[in-house]
Enzyme design. Structure first.
Site, PDB file in Angstrom:
ATOM      1  N   GLY A 366      58.349 106.112  61.515  1.00  0.00           N
ATOM      2  CA  GLY A 366      58.587 104.692  61.728  1.00  0.00           C
ATOM      3  C   GLY A 366      57.364 103.873  61.402  1.00  0.00           C
ATOM      4  O   GLY A 366      56.301 104.392  61.040  1.00  0.00           O
ATOM      5  N   PRO A 368      53.985 101.361  61.690  1.00  0.00           N
ATOM      6  CA  PRO A 368      52.806 101.454  62.568  1.00  0.00           C
ATOM      7  C   PRO A 368      52.998 100.616  63.823  1.00  0.00           C
ATOM      8  O   PRO A 368      53.673  99.588  63.815  1.00  0.00           O
ATOM      9  CB  PRO A 368      51.672 100.892  61.695  1.00  0.00           C
ATOM     10  CG  PRO A 368      52.176 100.949  60.292  1.00  0.00           C
ATOM     11  CD  PRO A 368      53.654 100.800  60.374  1.00  0.00           C
ATOM     12  N   THR A 370      54.550 101.325  66.657  1.00  0.00           N
ATOM     13  CA  THR A 370      55.801 101.419  67.412  1.00  0.00           C
ATOM     14  C   THR A 370      55.746 102.458  68.521  1.00  0.00           C
ATOM     15  O   THR A 370      56.765 102.741  69.151  1.00  0.00           O
ATOM     16  CB  THR A 370      56.970 101.735  66.464  1.00  0.00           C
ATOM     17  OG1 THR A 370      56.631 102.845  65.624  1.00  0.00           O
ATOM     18  CG2 THR A 370      57.286 100.542  65.583  1.00  0.00           C
ATOM     19  N   GLY A 371      54.588 103.077  68.758  1.00  0.00           N
ATOM     20  CA  GLY A 371      54.435 103.973  69.907  1.00  0.00           C
ATOM     21  C   GLY A 371      54.621 105.442  69.616  1.00  0.00           C
ATOM     22  O   GLY A 371      54.845 106.233  70.529  1.00  0.00           O
ATOM     23  N   LYS A 372      54.517 105.848  68.346  1.00  0.00           N
ATOM     24  CA  LYS A 372      54.746 107.260  68.006  1.00  0.00           C
ATOM     25  C   LYS A 372      53.686 108.149  68.626  1.00  0.00           C
ATOM     26  O   LYS A 372      53.990 109.194  69.215  1.00  0.00           O
ATOM     27  CB  LYS A 372      54.735 107.425  66.478  1.00  0.00           C
ATOM     28  CG  LYS A 372      55.820 106.641  65.772  1.00  0.00           C
ATOM     29  CD  LYS A 372      55.839 106.919  64.286  1.00  0.00           C
ATOM     30  CE  LYS A 372      54.568 106.483  63.593  1.00  0.00           C
ATOM     31  NZ  LYS A 372      54.338 105.031  63.674  1.00  0.00           N
ATOM     32  N   SER A 689      69.080  97.471  47.130  1.00  0.00           N
ATOM     33  CA  SER A 689      69.847  96.735  48.141  1.00  0.00           C
ATOM     34  C   SER A 689      69.978  95.251  47.844  1.00  0.00           C
ATOM     35  O   SER A 689      70.716  94.554  48.525  1.00  0.00           O
ATOM     36  CB  SER A 689      69.205  96.929  49.521  1.00  0.00           C
ATOM     37  OG  SER A 689      67.903  96.398  49.538  1.00  0.00           O
ATOM     38  N   LYS A 732      66.454  95.064  58.825  1.00  0.00           N
ATOM     39  CA  LYS A 732      66.830  93.894  58.028  1.00  0.00           C
ATOM     40  C   LYS A 732      67.537  92.850  58.882  1.00  0.00           C
ATOM     41  O   LYS A 732      67.258  91.645  58.778  1.00  0.00           O
ATOM     42  CB  LYS A 732      67.725  94.329  56.868  1.00  0.00           C
ATOM     43  CG  LYS A 732      67.018  95.173  55.821  1.00  0.00           C
ATOM     44  CD  LYS A 732      67.991  95.646  54.747  1.00  0.00           C
ATOM     45  CE  LYS A 732      67.277  96.490  53.692  1.00  0.00           C
ATOM     46  NZ  LYS A 732      68.186  96.999  52.656  1.00  0.00           N
TER      47      LYS A 732
END
Length: 819
Positions: A366, A368, A370-372, A689, A732
């Site tokens: 995921g 940067p 985001t708590g990984k 997309s 998105k």
């Protein structure tokens, strides 16, 4: 059955007397002495019967009923009683016991006769007799009985039944087993039972002799080794090598104490012998010693016990992190499996549970911030395991993972083994940070070296080049983190269970800021509770105007900056506390530095709103299309990638092939040049997309119909007008919501992805799942406006309002009617 008769009782402790055997007996108990006196006064006979329990005062309940009638041969008075020599005469059964005199027992008896075989000359019976005599002679020999005495004893008893009684008496059996032999009346059956007992005694003696021989041999070797070592120690003392040899002995003791596998122990002992033969002044001595120290410092058998309380683990995860439900569910699933394995595992011989503790191999992927990385520490705390982290960013050498071979100067183990030595546990939580940043050089591919580490079928025998012996990594819970999954080689990605981390919504960022970030920054700034008061609106303004990210790192930096500004005012004595509002945020942090895209101010021709996704999160983008006189070419600008350019060409081809159904005048395609531009030209863009967005903008420009400004869209377009699924739907949509969009067009095959949208976001949105471009046009384009007549100039078909020209009404019907 014979006549009944009465005899005094001679109770026996821990022995049984058989007929035909002379036995010395000590009589000291009052009842026994009285019974002997009564027998001496009569026919010198007694009823010798064994006690079931070894007690001083015998009573009828503890005496067996079958015993032996004995005759006193000799008596000898001693202090405290008398010594007897009695001879067994025959078996008898006590019908009842009665007490007579002061303490003596008398028994009413009936005789019991042995049952000889029907045919004493039967070969089978004679063979049994011969085998019993042979094995009894062997037993006597092993017990150390002289051969002459043994032969005399065996040959002196010719009757097979009487010989079986003799053998049974001399066997070292418990009293209960001897009593059973006494009670067997058929001679052949008693002989077989005696033979079995002799065989068991022989097997026991043989095993005991083997054990004694091994013990003596080992003691002899140890004594020899001790003598040689003492001599060696004296020699080393004279040479000044005593201190170095103490290190060798210390290493030897540590290796012996380790629960090493056979292969590892063999290698360690081989190197230890080499160390003993090597001079301490040799360079090789330090190499071997360093290797052995590494072996002894690894956690071969040390592990931590998992905390198997699911509720406590869930509470710890919730305390440390907000959201991330998928990750928390996966950790609790692993813990639940471990709990069932432990509770339902079989026990070994020592009563310990035998469980297979293989850990999962997870990939946290995921953006940067985001708590990984931080949730990996929370997982270790929730499981009660130790935590170790290594960063793989920029690693380009295979030896970083597997280590160097000991032949190289300065060789050392790889970072996996280093981490295991550091954590001192066989089952830690092992974080492989930034696994997507691994590099490749001429020194090898470190990602290929990770294949063995992260394969549950292989990592139980992971072999580091430096150690050269297998080390078990199967109990380690490996967690890898990555920002870009497409940069991880497919074989490595296939070995990991992927858990996606997505960007936080503004509401989630607000909760994270209030629960974790703001209290932490207040503490670091030295502020007390109440000195910095900030409302939700002020935090939201920081999120929206000062940060542009999927995670919360920049948000924490801005909150830290705010806390330091307040701390400065408090420290200077200017204020006692500060209440932060939107205006105060601007005063303290300066002008907003982030200007995200917002929904277009008005509906326009040739301008469609698309959506995109980067590791920093999702956002909207505008696709502009313009039609002008030319040679019929297509111009694509905005630093577009190859895939995006192909989407533009496909959109134009579809519009030309279906112009009638799309409401495009035929004249609008003749000698017209189409220009498609995506703003923010300094930023590279690519991906399929934007296909339907380009097509919508292009059709709008060609047909003159305006595009709705409150609709954003995403989806890949084919030449036949099909809308194909895309990725990053959640990010998105969240970006579109931040920009003020309230209606979303997306591929129908992505409808399942809407389940990931937070409920508070989904409530304010309208979704339009579509399968083809005609559905997109029907939703996104407004109906055709009636053109204003311009008598002074003929309208140019297909031209833009931007150019100042009026648009002629198309000859065909609009899409709104036909769709």
């Amino acid at each position: 059955m014979g006549d009944r008769f009465t005899l005094p009782v001679l109770p026996l402790r821990d022995t049984v007397v058989y007929p035909g055997v002379a036995v010395p007996i000590s009589a000291g108990r009052p009842g026994t002495v009285e019974a002997v006196q009564r027998a001496l006064e009569g026919d010198r006979r007694l009823f010798a019967v064994a006690q079931r329990e070894n007690v001083d005062e015998p009573h009828p309940e503890i005496l067996y009923t079958v015993g032996t009638v004995v005759r006193i041969i000799q008596t000898h008075r001693v202090r405290g009683g008398m010594q007897l020599l009695v001879q067994g005469e025959g078996r008898a059964q006590a019908l009842s016991y009665m007490r007579e005199g002061e303490a003596m027992l008398q028994a009413i008896l009936i005789p019991m006769e042995r049952q000889p075989p029907p045919d004493p000359k039967d070969p089978a019976f004679q063979a049994l007799d011969a085998e019993l005599r042979q094995r009894a002679a062997e037993l006597g020999t092993r017990r150390g009985v002289p051969m002459e005495a043994l032969n005399q004893l065996i040959q002196g008893v010719e009757d097979p039944g009487a010989f079986a009684d003799l053998v049974a008496f001399y066997l070292e059996l418990p009293t209960a087993d001897k009593q059973k032999l006494l009670e067997i009346l058929p001679d052949e059956e008693r002989m077989r039972s005696a033979l079995v007992a002799v065989e068991r005694e022989l097997a026991r003696i043989l095993a005991q002799e083997e054990i004694q021989a091994k013990v003596q041999e080992e003691l002899g070797e140890r004594q020899r080794e001790m003598l040689l070592r003492e001599q060696l120690r004296q020699i080393q003392k004279e040479l000044g090598d005593e201190d170095e040899r103490k290190d060798v002995e210390e290493l030897r003791a540590r290796i012996e104490a380790l629960p090493l596998p056979d292969e590892a122990r063999s290698e360690a002992e081989r190197e230890l012998r080499r160390l003993e033969r090597t001079s301490p002044q040799s360079a090789e001595y330090q190499v071997i010693r360093t290797f052995l120290e590494w072996v002894t410092e690894l956690p071969w058998g040390e592990r931590t016990e998992d905390k198997l309380d699911l509720q406590a683990a869930a509470q710890i995860l919730d305390e440390d992190h907000y959201g991330l439900e998928d990750v928390k569910d996966r950790v609790l699933e692993f813990l639940a499996v471990r709990k069932l394995q432990v509770e339902r595992a079989p026990e070994d011989e020592e009563g310990r549970k035998e469980t297979e503790g293989k850990g999962p191999i997870l990939l946290f992927a995921g953006p940067p911030g985001t708590g990984k990385t931080s949730i990996a520490q929370s997982i270790a705390r929730a499981l009660g395991r130790k935590y170790v982290r290594i960063s793989l960013g920029g690693a380009r050498d295979e030896a970083d993972i597997r280590g160097h071979r000991r032949t190289y100067v300065g060789a050392m183990p790889g970072r996996i083994i280093q981490g295991m030595r550091q954590v001192k546990s066989k089952n830690p939580v092992f974080l492989l940070d930034e696994v997507d940043k691994l590099g490749i050089s001429f020194q090898g591919d470190p990602s290929a070296a990770l294949l063995e580490v992260l394969d549950p079928a292989q990592n139980s025998t992971f072999t580091d080049h430096y150690l050269g012996i297998p080390f078990d990594l199967s109990e380690v819970l490996f967690i890898a983190t990555a920002n870009y999954v497409d940069r991880i080689p497919d074989p490595l990605l296939d070995r990991m269970e992927r858990v996606d981390f997505v960007g936080y919504t503004e509401r989630e960022k607000l909760e994270i800021a209030k629960r974790y970030l703001l209290p932490r920054q207040e503490k670091e700034a030295g502020l007390r509770p109440g000195e910095l008061r900030i409302g939700d609106e002020a935090i939201l303004s920081i999120i929206q105007q000062y940060t542009r990210e999927a995670g919360v790192r920049q948000l924490e930096r801005e909150l830290g900056k705010l806390a330091r500004k307040v701390a400065r005012k408090v420290a200077a004595g200017e204020v006692e506390s500060v209440e932060v509002t939107d205006e105060v945020v601007r005063d303290l942090l300066g002008r907003p530095r982030v200007h995200p895209e917002r929904m277009a101010p008005a509906d326009a021709v040739g301008v469609a709103t698309g959506m995109f996704y980067t590791p920093m999160g999702g956002d909207i983008m505008f696709v502009e299309a313009s039609v002008m006189r030319g040679k019929g070419g297509l111009v694509l600008t905005g630093q577009l990638g190859d895939v995006m350019k192909e989407s533009g060409r496909a959109a134009l081809s579809y519009a030309k092939a279906n112009y009638r159904r799309l409401g495009i005048p035929e004249e609008a395609l003749d000698d017209r040049e189409v220009h498609i531009h995506v703003p923010a030209g300094a930023i590279p863009k690519d991906g399929p997309s934007a296909g339907i967005t380009m097509a919508t903008a292009l059709i709008s420009a060609l047909s003159g119909r305006k595009v709705r400004r409150d609709v954003a869209m995403t989806g890949e377009l084919t030449l036949t007008g099909r809308v194909l699924p895309i990725g990053g739907v959640k990010e998105k949509i969240l970006g579109a919501v931040r920009a003020g969009i309230r209606e979303i067009i997306l591929p129908k095959e992505n409808e399942a992805d809407l389940e990931d949208i937070p409920p508070e976001v989904a409530e304010i949105l309208t979704f339009h799942p579509v399968e083809n471009l005609e559905e997109v046009i029907a939703i996104a384009l407004l109906p055709q406006e009636e053109p204003t007549p311009a008598p002074e100039e003929k309208a140019d078909p297909g031209s833009q309002v931007k150019g100042g020209r009026k648009r002629r009404r198309p000859a065909s019907t609009g899409v709104a009617e036909g769709s």
